[in-house]
Structure formats: structure tokens, C-alpha cells
Design a protein around this motif. Sequence first.
Motif, PDB file in Angstrom:
ATOM      1  N   LEU A 154      34.198  -0.472 -33.276  1.00  0.00           N
ATOM      2  CA  LEU A 154      34.905  -0.943 -34.464  1.00  0.00           C
ATOM      3  C   LEU A 154      35.060   0.162 -35.512  1.00  0.00           C
ATOM      4  CD1 LEU A 154      33.151  -4.423 -34.918  1.00  0.00           C
ATOM      5  CD2 LEU A 154      35.020  -3.780 -33.382  1.00  0.00           C
ATOM      6  N   LYS A 155      36.138   0.053 -36.268  1.00  0.00           N
ATOM      7  CA  LYS A 155      36.372   0.981 -37.379  1.00  0.00           C
ATOM      8  C   LYS A 155      35.417   0.690 -38.532  1.00  0.00           C
ATOM      9  CE  LYS A 155      41.302   0.794 -36.284  1.00  0.00           C
ATOM     10  NZ  LYS A 155      42.616   0.265 -36.751  1.00  0.00           N
ATOM     11  N   HIS A 156      35.031  -0.563 -38.628  1.00  0.00           N
ATOM     12  CA  HIS A 156      34.132  -1.014 -39.689  1.00  0.00           C
ATOM     13  C   HIS A 156      33.572  -2.364 -39.274  1.00  0.00           C
ATOM     14  CE1 HIS A 156      37.415  -3.744 -40.662  1.00  0.00           C
ATOM     15  NE2 HIS A 156      38.235  -2.694 -40.737  1.00  0.00           N
ATOM     16  N   PRO A 157      32.479  -2.813 -39.885  1.00  0.00           N
ATOM     17  CA  PRO A 157      31.972  -4.144 -39.556  1.00  0.00           C
ATOM     18  C   PRO A 157      33.049  -5.209 -39.803  1.00  0.00           C
ATOM     19  CG  PRO A 157      30.361  -2.917 -40.847  1.00  0.00           C
ATOM     20  CD  PRO A 157      31.631  -2.113 -40.876  1.00  0.00           C
ATOM     21  N   SER A 158      33.074  -6.227 -38.949  1.00  0.00           N
ATOM     22  CA  SER A 158      34.116  -7.250 -39.065  1.00  0.00           C
ATOM     23  C   SER A 158      33.530  -8.625 -38.789  1.00  0.00           C
ATOM     24  CB  SER A 158      35.268  -6.964 -38.098  1.00  0.00           C
ATOM     25  OG  SER A 158      36.228  -7.999 -38.142  1.00  0.00           O
ATOM     26  N   ALA A 159      33.281  -9.366 -39.855  1.00  0.00           N
ATOM     27  CA  ALA A 159      32.749 -10.720 -39.704  1.00  0.00           C
ATOM     28  C   ALA A 159      33.720 -11.658 -38.976  1.00  0.00           C
ATOM     29  CB  ALA A 159      32.391 -11.285 -41.084  1.00  0.00           C
ATOM     30  N   PRO A 160      35.042 -11.534 -39.175  1.00  0.00           N
ATOM     31  CA  PRO A 160      35.958 -12.483 -38.531  1.00  0.00           C
ATOM     32  C   PRO A 160      36.284 -12.186 -37.067  1.00  0.00           C
ATOM     33  CG  PRO A 160      36.912 -11.517 -40.539  1.00  0.00           C
ATOM     34  CD  PRO A 160      35.752 -10.681 -40.134  1.00  0.00           C
ATOM     35  N   LEU A 161      35.882 -11.035 -36.541  1.00  0.00           N
ATOM     36  CA  LEU A 161      36.349 -10.633 -35.215  1.00  0.00           C
ATOM     37  C   LEU A 161      35.975 -11.643 -34.133  1.00  0.00           C
ATOM     38  CD1 LEU A 161      37.760  -8.637 -33.379  1.00  0.00           C
ATOM     39  CD2 LEU A 161      35.629  -7.313 -33.257  1.00  0.00           C
ATOM     40  N   LEU A 162      34.746 -12.157 -34.186  1.00  0.00           N
ATOM     41  CA  LEU A 162      34.332 -13.113 -33.156  1.00  0.00           C
ATOM     42  C   LEU A 162      35.239 -14.349 -33.162  1.00  0.00           C
ATOM     43  CD1 LEU A 162      32.442 -14.044 -30.935  1.00  0.00           C
ATOM     44  CD2 LEU A 162      30.857 -14.869 -32.699  1.00  0.00           C
ATOM     45  N   SER A 163      35.600 -14.820 -34.351  1.00  0.00           N
ATOM     46  CA  SER A 163      36.475 -16.000 -34.420  1.00  0.00           C
ATOM     47  C   SER A 163      37.866 -15.687 -33.878  1.00  0.00           C
ATOM     48  CB  SER A 163      36.569 -16.517 -35.865  1.00  0.00           C
ATOM     49  OG  SER A 163      37.257 -15.609 -36.693  1.00  0.00           O
ATOM     50  N   GLN A 164      38.328 -14.429 -34.015  1.00  0.00           N
ATOM     51  CA  GLN A 164      39.615 -14.052 -33.438  1.00  0.00           C
ATOM     52  C   GLN A 164      39.556 -14.082 -31.919  1.00  0.00           C
ATOM     53  OE1 GLN A 164      42.117 -13.996 -35.187  1.00  0.00           O
ATOM     54  NE2 GLN A 164      41.826 -13.019 -37.168  1.00  0.00           N
ATOM     55  N   LEU A 165      38.403 -13.716 -31.361  1.00  0.00           N
ATOM     56  CA  LEU A 165      38.235 -13.756 -29.911  1.00  0.00           C
ATOM     57  C   LEU A 165      38.052 -15.177 -29.402  1.00  0.00           C
ATOM     58  CD1 LEU A 165      35.925 -10.642 -29.473  1.00  0.00           C
ATOM     59  CD2 LEU A 165      38.394 -10.789 -29.075  1.00  0.00           C
ATOM     60  N   ALA A 166      37.902 -16.121 -30.323  1.00  0.00           N
ATOM     61  CA  ALA A 166      37.880 -17.547 -29.975  1.00  0.00           C
ATOM     62  C   ALA A 166      39.249 -18.170 -30.213  1.00  0.00           C
ATOM     63  CB  ALA A 166      36.814 -18.280 -30.789  1.00  0.00           C
ATOM     64  N   ASP A 167      40.232 -17.303 -30.428  1.00  0.00           N
ATOM     65  CA  ASP A 167      41.615 -17.753 -30.617  1.00  0.00           C
ATOM     66  C   ASP A 167      42.501 -16.897 -29.714  1.00  0.00           C
ATOM     67  OD1 ASP A 167      43.992 -18.872 -31.651  1.00  0.00           O
ATOM     68  OD2 ASP A 167      43.123 -19.078 -33.628  1.00  0.00           O
ATOM     69  N   ARG A 168      43.770 -16.718 -30.069  1.00  0.00           N
ATOM     70  CA  ARG A 168      44.706 -16.077 -29.138  1.00  0.00           C
ATOM     71  C   ARG A 168      44.351 -14.636 -28.810  1.00  0.00           C
ATOM     72  NH1 ARG A 168      49.821 -18.481 -32.298  1.00  0.00           N
ATOM     73  NH2 ARG A 168      48.330 -18.018 -33.950  1.00  0.00           N
ATOM     74  N   ALA A 169      43.660 -13.938 -29.715  1.00  0.00           N
ATOM     75  CA  ALA A 169      43.256 -12.568 -29.408  1.00  0.00           C
ATOM     76  C   ALA A 169      42.227 -12.515 -28.286  1.00  0.00           C
ATOM     77  CB  ALA A 169      42.689 -11.887 -30.660  1.00  0.00           C
ATOM     78  N   GLY A 170      41.619 -13.650 -27.972  1.00  0.00           N
ATOM     79  CA  GLY A 170      40.641 -13.706 -26.888  1.00  0.00           C
ATOM     80  C   GLY A 170      41.201 -14.206 -25.577  1.00  0.00           C
ATOM     81  N   LEU A 171      42.490 -14.553 -25.522  1.00  0.00           N
ATOM     82  CA  LEU A 171      43.131 -14.988 -24.279  1.00  0.00           C
ATOM     83  C   LEU A 171      43.256 -13.790 -23.329  1.00  0.00           C
ATOM     84  CD1 LEU A 171      45.973 -17.129 -25.878  1.00  0.00           C
ATOM     85  CD2 LEU A 171      44.045 -18.039 -24.586  1.00  0.00           C
ATOM     86  N   ILE A 172      42.788 -13.949 -22.108  1.00  0.00           N
ATOM     87  CA  ILE A 172      42.768 -12.832 -21.165  1.00  0.00           C
ATOM     88  C   ILE A 172      43.782 -13.059 -20.046  1.00  0.00           C
ATOM     89  CG2 ILE A 172      41.317 -11.418 -19.667  1.00  0.00           C
ATOM     90  CD1 ILE A 172      40.568 -11.369 -22.664  1.00  0.00           C
ATOM     91  N   MET A 173      44.610 -12.031 -19.789  1.00  0.00           N
ATOM     92  CA  MET A 173      45.709 -12.120 -18.829  1.00  0.00           C
ATOM     93  C   MET A 173      45.390 -11.371 -17.541  1.00  0.00           C
ATOM     94  SD  MET A 173      48.727 -11.436 -21.640  1.00  0.00           S
ATOM     95  CE  MET A 173      47.679 -10.526 -22.779  1.00  0.00           C
TER      96      MET A 173
END
Length: 512
Positions: A154-173
Motif C-alpha cells: 500500500l501507498k499508505h494505511p487504508s482503513a476502507p480497503l477491506l470493505s472495497q474487497l468485500a464489494d466490486r473491487a474484490g470480484l475475481i475473474m
Amino acid sequence: MRHRILGAGAGAAAALLLASCSTPGSGSASEASPNTLTVSTPTEPDSLDPTLANTFAARLVFTSFCEKLYDVDSKLRIVPQLAAALPEVSADGRSMEITVRKGVRFNDGTPLDAAAVQTTLERDLTMKASARAGELGAVSRVETTGPRTVRLVLKHPSAPLLSQLADRAGLIMSPTALKKLGDDFGTAPVCVGPFRFQDRVSGNEMDFVKSRYYYDADKVRLDGIQYRFITNSSVATANLESGDVQAAEHIDPSDAVTLKGESGVRVLHSDTIAYQSISINVRKNADTALGTSPALRRAFEMSIDRNALNKAVWNGQNVPDCGPLPAQSPLRVRPDCTAYDPDAARALVEKSGDDHPSVELMVPTGAAPQREAQVIQSMAQDVGFKVSVRPIDLVSGLDLARKGQFDAFLEGWSGRVDPDGDTNDIITTGGANNFSGFSDRTVDSLVSQASEADDNATRSKLYARAVARVGGLRPLLYLYHNRWFLGTSSRVHGVVYQPDGLPRFKTAYLTH
């Protein structure tokens, strides 16, 4: 020609919405297994490519065929889905290590491994027009540290990142499908899921069949699932009553009330994290009454009685509010709302010197949005505004909004588990969903600080300040949080309906 069965009172125009041509062998409604669940939904997905998709309708459909690294449970807690466990975050917050589940295959038989996850995430970060790049903006690079282990640097600590991976950013193709289809992945998408994509009839329906590769196949009791696009809630309700669909998603509260009194149907509801707002084009080149005058934006907000709007359009089922964070969020601080005050609004309009300032309110097509727009139109006109309503299909409306080719836009946001998803990218400079074109360094800084803070108390205060500043400048006028309704046949069981508003049909089944 395939005709849908409509309930009494549905007109010819509605019938046209529900009839379309099909080609032999397409796997569409006429050939569907009796153990296929047919679900109506009011909007068609913009894309089935997880990197590009940007509508709630796409999020809904993804639940059936495209799983994520993480998901949320009934209490909006993040839980593993394709990941084997919650991630390990380094002490300095600058890396996140994720282990993927063992023995999982995509719906084309390709094994799920760390390299597949890396391929998807790097595509999300680098693909032109990616709607995920901003959501993964904290990620500097993606590494594989083992056959099943992925490290996000990561470029910096990110509290929201885990929640993004529980949304469309976490969809795996599937990397196999990505290599084969490239930018056309959305035409024949392949992911991990209980169902696999079979067919799409644009403007009408999408069909999915049970996947033979799904790791949790024993829990899948349907042969398939079909999503039909029925924009009118009353028509969808009539189709549910007739048995032509077995579930009707996103029905209007008035139709839900009607269904509750009938035998053979059930009504489920979700007190969602979604909200409705009016985006106002405040770009520097927006030569409109609301765009150029903060005082008129204040008058426009003061003309809207949120409680009366809720009762008139939604039978009082929604939760009036003037901020984006839902009641379920532990970081929410209730904002100080601008009160309904038509007399003060009239005075501001008169003081502006603009005789009946005009407002064009763009609104997605559909009976309920039209009713809502008409109530807002009446309220605003009562204090001196001249309001015209411009109906438009949602995808076209979103396109115009992003280009800044609108005055005001009545639109909803399906909400996110972390407050960053309800603020960043929406009220921050240059955000893909910042339809208003709002740009404020103070808001940008507050949201950025909140995303990097490591304790909820600090984050809560920062978001409260950002929301208060937006409330004072009014690039968006928040109206309410949604309660959504899902009507089902009494033959349907096992549906999971959570506060994110996304019904899951993985464990659904039909009794005959």
C-alpha cells in the motif's frame, strides 16, 4: 414472440416492455427448467465486467455468478468468501496479505490461485475506464508470495480497503476468460459462483445456470436463475401474482403493502445502507440558477419537506436524512439538517433577483422516480422555482451526469459498509461518481485523513466534519435512506436479504 403474463390493469405499453424476441437455443425463458428461479428487477446492469460495472443492478447480478474475496453478513460484518480468512495487515498498515481458499475453480474450470487474484486486481488498477481504480487507489502493487497468497503493498494505511474487497473491487475473474476476451469480458463473463452466465437478451433478461465447478455446490438447489428487467413496479407485482416471476426485487412500498394482504406471496424487507439524493451541477461552467448560486441551492433544499416526500411517495417507509452515512454505521454522527422552511425559501428566491429561477431535474425512468420528481417539482415551484422534469434511462443519465451535462439529477446510491464508500469518489475532487463536479480542498483532506486513520473515533469526527461542510455548500441534497422490498412466491425459500440491499439466491429453492 415471447409474451409475459400481466396482472389485471396492466396496459399495452407495459406489455411491450415484457415481450421480446428470442433465438432458438439461447437458454431463455421459454426453455428454462421448472427449477429455475425467475427474478424481476427494475434496472438492467450497465456491464457484467467487474472492472467496469457501475450500477446497483450489476451488483445484484454479480451475487449469483461472481464471488468476491470478502462479503458481508447480516450485521454488515466483513467475512471471507473466496479468501480463506480475514487478511493479515502489517504493523505499519502498509501491506495486506490475503490467502485464497483451497480447491476453488472458476466456472470454466480454471483453478483459483494467487496469480488469478493478482491478474484481476492489476487489471482493475490499470485498465482504461476502470471503475475500480479509485477504490483500490491505496494499492501500490500486487504481489504473489505463494501459490495461494497475495500481498497488497500500500501507498499508505487504508482503513476502507477491506470493505472495497468485500464489494466490486474484490470480484475475481477467470484469467483464462480474460486472456480470451480481453475488453469484451463482459459479453461472456466467467467468475467463481453458484451459477454461470449463459445468455443476455439486451433490454429484457439475463440467464444463468448452475455451475458444475462451484466449490459449495451442495448448497445450490436451483438449476438456474433468470433476471428479467421490468421497470414498472406494478407490472412486476402483477407478474409475481400471476406466477410469471417467482421473485420481484425493489418493488415500491405501495405494491409491498398490497402484496402483504395476499395469499401465495411473501414480502421481505431490508433496512438498507442506501440513500437518495439530488446532485446539483456546480462545475465552474455550469451556467444554471442552482449551479451559480449557493443561496438558491439553500432555498431549493428548504423547499423540500423530506417527511412529506417520504409519506407521499414511499408510504412513510424510508428514513428521512440529510447525510450519507446510514444508521447502521458505528461511525455515523447525525448531521444538522436544514429545516423545511418554505417562507424562508421564498425570501431567498425573491432576494436572488431571478424571476422564477429554472431547474431541470433529470430523473431515471420508472413510476416511483417520476412520482418523487413530481412531488419535489411541486414543492420547489411553491416557493418560486420553475422546475421541469426530464425522464431518462439510468445508464444514459449517469453518462450525462459524468459529463456535467445536466442541471440537477435525482439519483440513488446503494451505500457501502465503510463510510469512505459513501463519501470518497462522490464528494471528493475528480471522483468517478462525483456527478456534481464539486471540488473542495477541505473536504478532500478530511476524507483522506479519515481513510488513513486507525481508530473509529477519529474517523467518525472527520467524516462528520466533511458531511457538515458538504451540507453547507450543497453540491448534493440528501433526502433519505431506503427501505427496500422483495416480493416472493410462497414457493420460494432460502433467500438471504441483508442490509446491503442485495438479495442472495445461492441457497434459494422452489417447492412445487
